[in-house]
Write a protein that holds these residues in place. Structure first.
Motif, PDB file in Angstrom:
ATOM      1  N   GLU A   1       0.841  -1.188   0.000  1.00  0.00           N
ATOM      2  CA  GLU A   1       0.000   0.000   0.000  1.00  0.00           C
ATOM      3  C   GLU A   1       0.882   1.245   0.000  1.00  0.00           C
ATOM      4  OE1 GLU A   1      -3.370   1.945   2.868  1.00  0.00           O
ATOM      5  OE2 GLU A   1      -3.217  -0.235   2.759  1.00  0.00           O
ATOM      6  N   GLY A   2       0.505   2.233  -0.815  1.00  0.00           N
ATOM      7  CA  GLY A   2       1.273   3.471  -0.895  1.00  0.00           C
ATOM      8  C   GLY A   2       2.391   3.433  -1.915  1.00  0.00           C
ATOM      9  N   LEU A   3       2.483   2.332  -2.683  1.00  0.00           N
ATOM     10  CA  LEU A   3       3.485   2.213  -3.746  1.00  0.00           C
ATOM     11  C   LEU A   3       2.811   1.815  -5.048  1.00  0.00           C
ATOM     12  CD1 LEU A   3       6.518   0.302  -2.170  1.00  0.00           C
ATOM     13  CD2 LEU A   3       6.430   2.684  -2.883  1.00  0.00           C
ATOM     14  N   SER A   4       3.247   2.428  -6.133  1.00  0.00           N
ATOM     15  CA  SER A   4       2.708   2.107  -7.446  1.00  0.00           C
ATOM     16  C   SER A   4       3.862   1.778  -8.393  1.00  0.00           C
ATOM     17  CB  SER A   4       1.915   3.305  -7.980  1.00  0.00           C
ATOM     18  OG  SER A   4       1.396   3.027  -9.246  1.00  0.00           O
ATOM     19  N   PRO A   5       3.966   0.517  -8.869  1.00  0.00           N
ATOM     20  CA  PRO A   5       5.047   0.152  -9.784  1.00  0.00           C
ATOM     21  C   PRO A   5       4.975   0.959 -11.079  1.00  0.00           C
ATOM     22  CG  PRO A   5       3.827  -1.791  -9.070  1.00  0.00           C
ATOM     23  CD  PRO A   5       3.071  -0.593  -8.603  1.00  0.00           C
ATOM     24  N   VAL A   6       6.114   1.427 -11.544  1.00  0.00           N
ATOM     25  CA  VAL A   6       6.173   2.242 -12.748  1.00  0.00           C
ATOM     26  C   VAL A   6       6.896   1.513 -13.874  1.00  0.00           C
ATOM     27  CG1 VAL A   6       7.038   4.422 -13.696  1.00  0.00           C
ATOM     28  CG2 VAL A   6       6.141   4.359 -11.377  1.00  0.00           C
ATOM     29  N   LYS A   7       8.066   0.945 -13.554  1.00  0.00           N
ATOM     30  CA  LYS A   7       8.870   0.225 -14.549  1.00  0.00           C
ATOM     31  C   LYS A   7       9.476  -1.003 -13.888  1.00  0.00           C
ATOM     32  CE  LYS A   7      10.334   3.529 -17.985  1.00  0.00           C
ATOM     33  NZ  LYS A   7      11.492   4.015 -18.745  1.00  0.00           N
ATOM     34  N   GLN A   8       9.769  -1.994 -14.728  1.00  0.00           N
ATOM     35  CA  GLN A   8      10.369  -3.227 -14.226  1.00  0.00           C
ATOM     36  C   GLN A   8      11.447  -3.683 -15.198  1.00  0.00           C
ATOM     37  OE1 GLN A   8       7.851  -6.081 -12.118  1.00  0.00           O
ATOM     38  NE2 GLN A   8       8.419  -7.532 -13.715  1.00  0.00           N
ATOM     39  N   PHE A   9      12.531  -4.234 -14.650  1.00  0.00           N
ATOM     40  CA  PHE A   9      13.653  -4.703 -15.453  1.00  0.00           C
ATOM     41  C   PHE A   9      14.108  -6.066 -14.958  1.00  0.00           C
ATOM     42  CE2 PHE A   9      13.695  -0.132 -15.487  1.00  0.00           C
ATOM     43  CZ  PHE A   9      13.977   0.205 -16.807  1.00  0.00           C
ATOM     44  N   ASP A  10      14.419  -6.951 -15.911  1.00  0.00           N
ATOM     45  CA  ASP A  10      15.031  -8.240 -15.593  1.00  0.00           C
ATOM     46  C   ASP A  10      16.533  -8.078 -15.756  1.00  0.00           C
ATOM     47  OD1 ASP A  10      12.532  -9.418 -15.257  1.00  0.00           O
ATOM     48  OD2 ASP A  10      12.425 -10.052 -17.350  1.00  0.00           O
ATOM     49  N   TYR A  11      17.286  -8.585 -14.792  1.00  0.00           N
ATOM     50  CA  TYR A  11      18.741  -8.509 -14.826  1.00  0.00           C
ATOM     51  C   TYR A  11      19.292  -9.896 -15.124  1.00  0.00           C
ATOM     52  CZ  TYR A  11      23.534  -8.171 -13.120  1.00  0.00           C
ATOM     53  OH  TYR A  11      24.892  -8.222 -13.003  1.00  0.00           O
ATOM     54  N   PHE A  12      20.096  -9.984 -16.187  1.00  0.00           N
ATOM     55  CA  PHE A  12      20.698 -11.251 -16.594  1.00  0.00           C
ATOM     56  C   PHE A  12      22.207 -11.188 -16.397  1.00  0.00           C
ATOM     57  CE2 PHE A  12      16.741 -10.960 -18.878  1.00  0.00           C
ATOM     58  CZ  PHE A  12      16.236 -12.245 -18.836  1.00  0.00           C
ATOM     59  N   PHE A  13      22.756 -12.249 -15.857  1.00  0.00           N
ATOM     60  CA  PHE A  13      24.195 -12.390 -15.655  1.00  0.00           C
ATOM     61  C   PHE A  13      24.612 -13.662 -16.368  1.00  0.00           C
ATOM     62  CE2 PHE A  13      27.867 -13.707 -12.981  1.00  0.00           C
ATOM     63  CZ  PHE A  13      28.647 -12.565 -13.133  1.00  0.00           C
ATOM     64  N   PHE A  14      25.422 -13.531 -17.408  1.00  0.00           N
ATOM     65  CA  PHE A  14      25.800 -14.652 -18.260  1.00  0.00           C
ATOM     66  C   PHE A  14      24.558 -15.421 -18.716  1.00  0.00           C
ATOM     67  CE2 PHE A  14      29.820 -13.665 -16.252  1.00  0.00           C
ATOM     68  CZ  PHE A  14      30.700 -13.751 -17.320  1.00  0.00           C
ATOM     69  N   ASN A  15      23.581 -14.677 -19.233  1.00  0.00           N
ATOM     70  CA  ASN A  15      22.331 -15.187 -19.816  1.00  0.00           C
ATOM     71  C   ASN A  15      21.408 -15.882 -18.830  1.00  0.00           C
ATOM     72  OD1 ASN A  15      22.925 -14.260 -22.470  1.00  0.00           O
ATOM     73  ND2 ASN A  15      24.320 -15.983 -22.712  1.00  0.00           N
ATOM     74  N   LYS A  16      21.659 -15.755 -17.544  1.00  0.00           N
ATOM     75  CA  LYS A  16      20.779 -16.341 -16.534  1.00  0.00           C
ATOM     76  C   LYS A  16      20.114 -15.204 -15.751  1.00  0.00           C
ATOM     77  CE  LYS A  16      20.418 -19.599 -12.784  1.00  0.00           C
ATOM     78  NZ  LYS A  16      21.081 -20.510 -11.869  1.00  0.00           N
ATOM     79  N   LYS A  17      18.797 -15.271 -15.655  1.00  0.00           N
ATOM     80  CA  LYS A  17      18.063 -14.241 -14.927  1.00  0.00           C
ATOM     81  C   LYS A  17      18.383 -14.337 -13.446  1.00  0.00           C
ATOM     82  CE  LYS A  17      13.310 -12.609 -14.356  1.00  0.00           C
ATOM     83  NZ  LYS A  17      11.935 -12.857 -14.816  1.00  0.00           N
ATOM     84  N   ARG A  18      18.928 -13.255 -12.907  1.00  0.00           N
ATOM     85  CA  ARG A  18      19.354 -13.236 -11.512  1.00  0.00           C
ATOM     86  C   ARG A  18      18.459 -12.398 -10.612  1.00  0.00           C
ATOM     87  NH1 ARG A  18      23.133 -17.088 -10.243  1.00  0.00           N
ATOM     88  NH2 ARG A  18      24.512 -17.325 -12.022  1.00  0.00           N
ATOM     89  N   SER A  19      17.867 -11.331 -11.167  1.00  0.00           N
ATOM     90  CA  SER A  19      17.063 -10.419 -10.358  1.00  0.00           C
ATOM     91  C   SER A  19      15.988  -9.755 -11.203  1.00  0.00           C
ATOM     92  CB  SER A  19      17.933  -9.302  -9.762  1.00  0.00           C
ATOM     93  OG  SER A  19      18.972  -9.803  -8.997  1.00  0.00           O
ATOM     94  N   VAL A  20      14.997  -9.239 -10.501  1.00  0.00           N
ATOM     95  CA  VAL A  20      13.970  -8.392 -11.115  1.00  0.00           C
ATOM     96  C   VAL A  20      13.952  -7.104 -10.304  1.00  0.00           C
ATOM     97  CG1 VAL A  20      11.530  -8.129 -11.674  1.00  0.00           C
ATOM     98  CG2 VAL A  20      12.610 -10.380 -11.849  1.00  0.00           C
ATOM     99  N   PHE A  21      14.188  -5.994 -10.986  1.00  0.00           N
ATOM    100  CA  PHE A  21      14.187  -4.688 -10.342  1.00  0.00           C
ATOM    101  C   PHE A  21      12.912  -3.953 -10.717  1.00  0.00           C
ATOM    102  CE2 PHE A  21      18.722  -5.625 -10.938  1.00  0.00           C
ATOM    103  CZ  PHE A  21      19.186  -5.440  -9.649  1.00  0.00           C
ATOM    104  N   THR A  22      12.256  -3.371  -9.724  1.00  0.00           N
ATOM    105  CA  THR A  22      11.045  -2.596  -9.952  1.00  0.00           C
ATOM    106  C   THR A  22      11.245  -1.185  -9.426  1.00  0.00           C
ATOM    107  OG1 THR A  22       9.679  -4.578  -9.711  1.00  0.00           O
ATOM    108  CG2 THR A  22       8.555  -2.459  -9.511  1.00  0.00           C
ATOM    109  N   ILE A  23      10.944  -0.214 -10.269  1.00  0.00           N
ATOM    110  CA  ILE A  23      10.922   1.179  -9.840  1.00  0.00           C
ATOM    111  C   ILE A  23       9.476   1.478  -9.483  1.00  0.00           C
ATOM    112  CG2 ILE A  23      11.269   3.590 -10.506  1.00  0.00           C
ATOM    113  CD1 ILE A  23      13.367   2.549 -12.537  1.00  0.00           C
ATOM    114  N   ALA A  24       9.259   1.933  -8.250  1.00  0.00           N
ATOM    115  CA  ALA A  24       7.900   2.198  -7.783  1.00  0.00           C
ATOM    116  C   ALA A  24       7.791   3.632  -7.267  1.00  0.00           C
ATOM    117  CB  ALA A  24       7.509   1.218  -6.681  1.00  0.00           C
ATOM    118  N   GLU A  25       6.673   4.256  -7.575  1.00  0.00           N
ATOM    119  CA  GLU A  25       6.403   5.603  -7.088  1.00  0.00           C
ATOM    120  C   GLU A  25       5.751   5.525  -5.713  1.00  0.00           C
ATOM    121  OE1 GLU A  25       4.233   9.739  -8.451  1.00  0.00           O
ATOM    122  OE2 GLU A  25       3.679   7.872  -9.466  1.00  0.00           O
ATOM    123  N   VAL A  26       6.230   6.335  -4.796  1.00  0.00           N
ATOM    124  CA  VAL A  26       5.620   6.418  -3.468  1.00  0.00           C
ATOM    125  C   VAL A  26       4.399   7.323  -3.615  1.00  0.00           C
ATOM    126  CG1 VAL A  26       5.941   7.101  -1.065  1.00  0.00           C
ATOM    127  CG2 VAL A  26       7.846   6.096  -2.341  1.00  0.00           C
TER     128      VAL A  26
END
Length: 101
Positions: free
Chosen positions: A18-43
């Protein structure tokens, strides 16, 4: 104000609460393997929180106030920080924008 939250596949999921709204999301790959998902969220409200849910049947669930996260004045500032975090010199890394969940 914006925050950057991180999920790790098969470990934990960071869920904008509550109080956060996702704006953009990115998948992070390290040597072609998905390692993380980053989300930019507006407060968007006072008392905004991020819920961290561990993966698995007995995974714990924590609710963390956004005051413990680094904040950014704009989406572009958060993207710039993410780009610098995702670079690992000559390593094979890739940051790919994905659909906001």
């Amino acid at each position: 104000m914006y925050v950057l939250i991180t999920s790790k596949p098969n470990e934990y999921q960071a869920i904008p609460g509550e109080g956060l709204s996702p704006v953009k999301q990115f998948d992070y790959f390290f040597f072609n393997k998905k390692r993380s998902v980053f989300t930019i969220a507006e407060v968007t409200g006072p008392g905004a929180r991020v819920v961290i849910q561990e993966v698995g049947e007995n995974g714990t669930r924590n609710s963390i106030p956004v005051k413990f996260f680094e904040s950014f004045e704009s989406v572009q500032a958060a993207e710039k920080e993410l780009a610098s975090l995702a670079q690992a010199g000559a390593m094979d890394t890739e940051l790919v924008e994905s659909e906001v969940a």
